[in-house]
Scaffold this motif. Structure first.
Motif, PDB file in Angstrom:
ATOM      1  N   LEU A 190     -56.925   2.590  -1.298  1.00 17.02           N
ATOM      2  CA  LEU A 190     -57.423   3.881  -0.853  1.00 17.02           C
ATOM      3  C   LEU A 190     -57.101   4.143   0.617  1.00 17.02           C
ATOM      4  CD1 LEU A 190     -59.256   6.125  -2.032  1.00 17.02           C
ATOM      5  CD2 LEU A 190     -61.221   4.843  -1.199  1.00 17.02           C
ATOM      6  N   ARG A 191     -57.214   3.098   1.409  1.00 20.73           N
ATOM      7  CA  ARG A 191     -57.098   3.255   2.854  1.00 20.73           C
ATOM      8  C   ARG A 191     -55.685   3.048   3.380  1.00 20.73           C
ATOM      9  NH1 ARG A 191     -60.666   6.524   4.676  1.00 20.73           N
ATOM     10  NH2 ARG A 191     -62.788   5.949   4.133  1.00 20.73           N
ATOM     11  N   PHE A 219     -56.450   3.803 -11.080  1.00 18.91           N
ATOM     12  CA  PHE A 219     -56.881   4.094  -9.720  1.00 18.91           C
ATOM     13  C   PHE A 219     -55.698   4.501  -8.836  1.00 18.91           C
ATOM     14  CE2 PHE A 219     -58.593   2.987  -5.471  1.00 18.91           C
ATOM     15  CZ  PHE A 219     -59.734   3.769  -5.518  1.00 18.91           C
ATOM     16  N   GLN A 262     -54.827   8.009  -9.570  1.00 19.11           N
ATOM     17  CA  GLN A 262     -55.841   8.882  -8.979  1.00 19.11           C
ATOM     18  C   GLN A 262     -55.598   9.062  -7.463  1.00 19.11           C
ATOM     19  OE1 GLN A 262     -59.592   7.167 -10.212  1.00 19.11           O
ATOM     20  NE2 GLN A 262     -60.628   9.034  -9.541  1.00 19.11           N
ATOM     21  N   CYS A 263     -55.318   7.947  -6.813  1.00 20.82           N
ATOM     22  CA  CYS A 263     -55.042   8.012  -5.373  1.00 20.82           C
ATOM     23  C   CYS A 263     -53.842   8.900  -5.093  1.00 20.82           C
ATOM     24  CB  CYS A 263     -54.764   6.621  -4.810  1.00 20.82           C
ATOM     25  SG  CYS A 263     -56.219   5.600  -4.668  1.00 20.82           S
ATOM     26  N   GLN A 276     -54.876  12.551  -5.513  1.00 22.26           N
ATOM     27  CA  GLN A 276     -55.865  13.142  -4.614  1.00 22.26           C
ATOM     28  C   GLN A 276     -55.560  12.919  -3.129  1.00 22.26           C
ATOM     29  OE1 GLN A 276     -59.877  12.330  -5.815  1.00 22.26           O
ATOM     30  NE2 GLN A 276     -59.356  12.455  -7.982  1.00 22.26           N
ATOM     31  N   PHE A 333     -58.822  18.650  -2.095  1.00 22.83           N
ATOM     32  CA  PHE A 333     -59.403  17.466  -2.729  1.00 22.83           C
ATOM     33  C   PHE A 333     -60.650  16.949  -2.020  1.00 22.83           C
ATOM     34  CE2 PHE A 333     -55.088  17.248  -4.509  1.00 22.83           C
ATOM     35  CZ  PHE A 333     -55.449  17.214  -5.840  1.00 22.83           C
TER      36      PHE A 333
END
Lengths: 230, 863
Positions: free
Chosen positions: B9-10, B49, B52-53, B56, B323
């Motif tokens: 995510l980061r 995931f 999804q990342c 978004q 988003f």
């Protein structure tokens, strides 16, 4: 939209002790409710100010999405003095508007104070009275409008702190709201004045509130209470 | 969150997961290492995931693309699955017209191509599929040009991929990509230019000079050509795959199966301008233009950007806004932390304002952008507030040309913004508006901002906030108390009798008499002696006074005694009198006027038609150009009507859904019953009637109940559909009435119709009724070419307006005609034939006609 950073399960860490039912029923009520609770308000904020701000969560610009309206506003009253004591409920006609009010208004300023907006399980007669020991709302903690943890762990509605710990973010003191609103469009030279006014809201009340259209006599106050009941 | 998730995510962020490093190569290696360890046992979790990342956080797509390229070296099957899933969701998005997903999927595919997961040729096939669909759509013989909005969107999507992969495509498949570009050029030559006059922020765009402003696609095409001439170099797009090129080439390229674009709807069988216009409107709703450039800052603020960088940064910002709606912290931090090597505060402000003001409506409620701007002011305290203030000044300078709807949004935003920053603003800069006529748009703007500020705060506070320009107090609204005719104080002209009725009524309400009792009392004791006018005035004023203390008081009085009012105001004429009485009681308080009328409509004490009539009464018509007061009431009435329709539609559609499940339940219950019956009949060849009769009876009652349920649902559906049909009829009547009223008042005031009437020519008529001494005004510079008065500029900012009163009245009113038409276009289009016959006739003034048509976006070439 962004499912990545949101924890949809977490609606409110606060559990109202007056709610009769299980935790699941409580959460269900929060999920379906069109009511929001507003805390940390100035004692002098009027219903019309609330109306002006909260009707902005309902403007009709999106076609095909139900645009709602405000159905009712219920001011929280000090149970002894029967005067506003810093919280209220806003009932919308639609759920989406309530969601947007929580999303967009919580943590912003109304009447110099960062207000908190949370989902509420639904207004019932009696909930307009402050539950603090003194009759009013127990003084709200200051919190930042940035840290969701603080947002959902504060006490509310004059409750006695049931449900939800008193945990605060590490930098709670550093980020009190007056830090937040220092940067307007122009640098502020007036924050000290601002603070003194805010303090006076709670500590000493000026004789006359310039915002009440009429100052009622005691008979009117009685009338007042009666009218507030639906 | 498990650690691989937060690492994924980061990625690309300066964060603790990456020890605050900002080297993308490190990030990718760290993240790859973390994922490689987990791949064996949580591959499906990682896959979903990761996708999804990528969807978004589209500004990180190059990083995710490179990462997937590296994973491809480890686990081909995993990456094969990624490609397949992407293909499926891309196809779904095409089928369901999910514009954002289409656009982002294509960027993702481009990144996969860069990291050797896809063959460049596969991507070219996708481009060609979309391009050929677009070309067919705009072909008059084979396609349906009313759907150009979709065709344009597809082509925009293709062009939008090129900043991310143009260099690779040009290097690896130069001929193919050249063919695509030639195809796009050919497409551009057959499509028609999109005329945006109904949706442009500023009126002056439509004056029709020689230079036609480029539409969005033409503009993007030009940026891409510059990019191509620069050897496809883009500063704003990170290219992390280059650091891993040596490894990535070893990866296996995966198949990307064919995709298909949905057919465009058939042209209507009878080809008429109206049917064509309706289809075009539908297409534009489904494939809206994402943004429109506001261009409020001098080019010196952004000129060091390459044209394509501007486009890319706008894409980034719009995606973050899309988003991270509802995640304040992330939204602000991604907005300020884009992966670009240059500063972009001005571009950021302009992009947010362009969304806030976007016509016909912004993607989210305006209050969302209000919040974003506040948060950015806090996140970048040294830089952003000044940029926002610059935007306000720039918009203020052009306010006379700003679309009416945009002006309203700007007023609401600005007052709200200031309320969050202690109402601090250098009002002295604008004190000169007092020298302007009272209808000058800048003066009206200041006055309306102050009005909204007072509503959010209180009079004395706002008075104090303008202390650097105390003269502006003149523009503050009145202090806002009620104007009760029967208070006994200023009631000297009221007879004692009337006074007495009022206090009688007051006592009855305090004594908690019922509405019935009061109605009887009025009918027997008041109405016969005093007649309608006085009775209505006393009763309405007194009840309003009882409900005057707060919103809740008002509602309580209306709930309890609404019947009294309803009885008294039984027809439209009387309802108009009622509204006038409300307006007189709340003469000093625009907010309470609007709320009271709105609630009365809510309790059906007054109809929307009565409100329209009142709004167009002479005393309001006089206010059209100097106050928002009548418009606020009208907006509320139309929007409430629209809300009722929307509610009914929702109920109808949810009933339809439940009918389907009720039907299923009923037929299942019936089948169960029949099965049980036949089973019994077959026992041993003998009819065993007594066998388990309880069960049979139960099944029968279930089946009956289900049938009943289904029937009752059908009944309620019928009832709701009837209500909806009625509401739609009422809506038609409302819009006809609205337009007729507009047409009438405009015809009286507009200068005689001539063929080439334009708004600009209206603006250049200098009014005779100027209330201000022209000598006192700053010098005007006149642009010789077109005679338009130019505002004298701007440092110190004395822009001014010398349009005459009547002309400004016409400009404002036409602006509102356009606003209502645009906002409710979808509701108006179904009634367009009737409108054409009854309102938009030959007698309609050309400027009125034009305002309606441009609001409905009916102006372009199909007519």
């Amino acid at each position: 939209m962004a499912s990545l950073f949101k924890d949809p399960a977490k609606l409110s860490a606060y559990r109202d002790r007056r709610f009769n039912g299980t935790q699941e029923e409580f959460e269900q009520a929060l999920l379906n409710s069109n009511t929001v609770y507003i805390g940390n308000m100035s004692f002098y904020t009027t219903e019309e100010q609330v109306y002006e701000l909260f009707s902005r969560a309902e403007q009709v610009y999106e076609l095909f999405s139900r645009a709602g309206e405000i159905k009712k506003i219920i001011m929280g009253l000090d149970k002894n003095s029967k005067t506003p004591c810093g919280f209220c409920f806003v009932l919308y006609y639609s759920r989406e508007d309530a969601e947007d009010a929580v999303k967009y208004i919580s943590g912003t300023i109304l009447d110099d104070r960062p207000i908190r907006v949370d989902f509420d399980w639904g207004f019932l007669e009696g909930r307009q009275w402050g539950r603090g020991r003194s009759g009013g709302q127990v003084r709200d903690e200051y919190r930042t409008d940035y840290d969701p943890d603080i947002l959902s762990n504060g006490r509310r509605g004059g409750g006695h702190g049931h449900g939800g710990s008193y945990r605060h973010g590490r930098d709670y003191h550093r980020k009190r709201h007056r830090e937040d609103d220092r940067y307007g469009l122009e640098p502020s030279k007036r924050s000290s004045e601002h603070e003194s006014r805010r303090a006076s809201d709670h500590d000493s009340r000026p004789e006359k509130n310039p915002r009440f259209r009429e100052s009622g006599d005691s008979d009117d106050e009685e009338e007042d209470d009666r009218k507030r009941r639906p | 969150m498990s650690s691989w998730k937060s690492i994924l995510l980061r990625i690309g962020d300066k964060s603790s997961e990456y020890n605050s490093s900002d080297d993308f190569k490190d990030h990718i290696e760290t993240c790859f290492g973390a994922l490689r360890r987990e791949l064996a046992h949580s591959s499906s979790e990682i896959l979903s995931f990761l996708l999804q990342c990528a969807e978004q956080l589209p500004h990180k797509i190059p990083l995710y693309g490179t990462l997937i390229g590296l994973l491809n070296l480890e686990d081909e099957d995993f990456v094969k699955k990624i490609v397949e899933d992407t293909q499926n969701s891309f196809q779904d998005a095409l089928d369901s017209a999910n514009c954002d997903r289409i656009r982002i999927s294509m960027r993702f595919l481009t990144a996969l191509m860069c990291s050797k997961v896809l063959q460049p040729a596969s991507l070219v096939v996708v481009f060609e599929t979309l391009l050929s669909s677009a070309a067919i759509t705009v072909d008059e013989e084979k396609g349906n040009p009313s759907w150009q909005a979709r065709a344009d969107f597809y082509v925009i999507c293709i062009l939008s991929c090129l900043p991310w992969g143009g260099a690779e495509l040009a290097e690896q498949v130069p001929e193919e990509i050249e063919r695509v570009l030639v195809g796009i050029q050919a497409y551009l030559s057959i499509r028609s230019h999109t005329s945006d006059s109904g949706l442009s922020f500023f009126e002056d765009d439509e004056s029709g000079g020689d230079v036609v402003e480029k539409d969005f696609l033409e503009d993007l095409w030009e940026r891409i050509q510059v990019l191509s001439n620069n050897g496809w170099k883009v500063e704003s797009v990170p290219r992390p795959h280059l650091s891993f090129e040596a490894q990535l080439v070893a990866g296996k390229s995966h198949e990307f199966g064919p995709i298909s674009c949905p057919e465009q709807p058939e042209l209507p069988s009878t080809i008429s301008a109206v049917a064509y216009g309706k289809q075009k409107h539908d297409a534009e709703l489904k494939y809206p233009q994402r943004t429109r450039r506001l261009n409020i800052f001098p080019s010196s603020k952004t000129e060091d950007l390459q044209p394509i960088d501007r486009f890319v940064v706008e894409e980034y910002l719009l995606d973050v806004l899309l988003f991270f709606n509802g995640c304040r912290k992330e939204c602000a931090s991604f907005m300020v932390g884009l992966p670009v090597p240059f500063r972009y505060e001005y571009l950021m402000a302009e992009t947010i304002f362009s969304q806030l003001l976007l016509l016909p409506h912004p993607p989210f409620k305006p209050i969302y952008y209000t919040l974003v701007i506040m948060d950015l002011c806090k996140a970048l305290p040294g830089a952003f507030p000044a940029v926002v203030a610059g935007a306000v000044r720039a918009l203020f300078d052009k306010i006379a040309d700003l679309d009416m709807e945009c002006r309203t949004r700007l007023i609401l935003w600005f007052s709200h913004h200031l309320s969050n920053f202690q109402f601090i603003w250098p009002w002295d800069e604008w004190a000169y508006v007092l020298d302007l006529s009272k209808w000058a748009p800048q003066r009206v703007f200041v006055q309306e901002v102050l009005e909204r500020e007072v509503r959010l705060s209180y009079w004395d506070k706002i008075k104090q906030s303008i202390e650097n320009a105390p003269a502006l107090e003149e523009l503050l609204p009145p202090k806002g108390g009620p104007n009760f005719k029967y208070s006994g104080v200023n009631g000297q002209e009221k007879t004692e009798q009337e006074q007495a009725i009022s206090s009688d009524l007051n006592n009855k309400v305090k004594g908690r008499q019922s509405a019935r009792e009061i109605i009887l009392w009025i009918e027997e004791n008041v109405y016969p002696t005093h007649g309608l006018e006085i009775t209505l005035s006393v009763v309405v004023q007194t009840l309003l006074d009882i409900g005057s203390k707060s919103f809740t008081h008002l509602i309580t009085v209306l709930e309890r005694y609404g019947q009294v009012i309803a009885k008294l105001c039984s027809n439209q004429d009387k309802q108009v009198m009622l509204i006038a009485e409300v307006s007189s009681y709340w003469k000093y308080n625009a907010q309470m006027t609007a709320i009271a009328i709105d609630r009365m409509m809510g309790y059906r004490l007054i109809s929307n038609l009565a409100i329209v009539r009142w709004v167009f009464s002479p005393e309001n018509v006089e206010q059209f150009h100097i106050s928002d007061r009548p418009w606020e009431v009208l907006r509320n009435a139309v929007s409430k009507t629209y809300n009722r329709i929307t509610d009914l539609r929702k109920e109808v559609s949810s009933l339809k859904k439940s009918i389907i499940s009720a039907e299923e339940a009923a037929s299942k219950a019936k089948a169960d019953l029949e099965a049980a019956e036949s089973k019994l009949a077959l026992v041993e060849g003998e009819p065993v009637l007594g066998e388990n009769p309880a069960k049979l009876k139960h099944l029968k009652s279930v089946a009956d109940k289900a049938k009943e349920e289904e029937e009752s649902m059908h009944d309620s559906l019928q009832a709701k559909e009837a209500l909806l049909a009625q509401a739609l009829d009422e809506n038609e009547v409302l819009f006809l009435s609205l337009y007729k009223n507009f047409s009438t008042v405009l015809n009286k005031r507009l200068p005689d119709a001539s063929g080439d009437a334009t708004l600009q020519s209206l603006k250049s008529i200098h009014g005779d009724s100027m209330a201000v001494d022209l000598e006192e005004l700053p010098t005007m510079e006149v642009d010789d070419e077109n005679g338009i008065a130019q505002k004298s500029q701007s440092n110190g900012g004395k822009a001014t307006n010398n349009v005459g009163e009547k002309e400004q009245w016409c400009l404002s009113t036409l602006g509102y005609v356009k606003t209502f038409s645009r906002q409710y276009a979808s509701e108006i289009w179904p009634h367009i034939e009737k409108l054409d016959v009854e309102v938009l006739t030959e007698d309609a003034h050309p400027l009125f006609w034009k305002a309606v048509h441009s609001g409905l976006r009916r102006l372009s070439n199909e007519l």
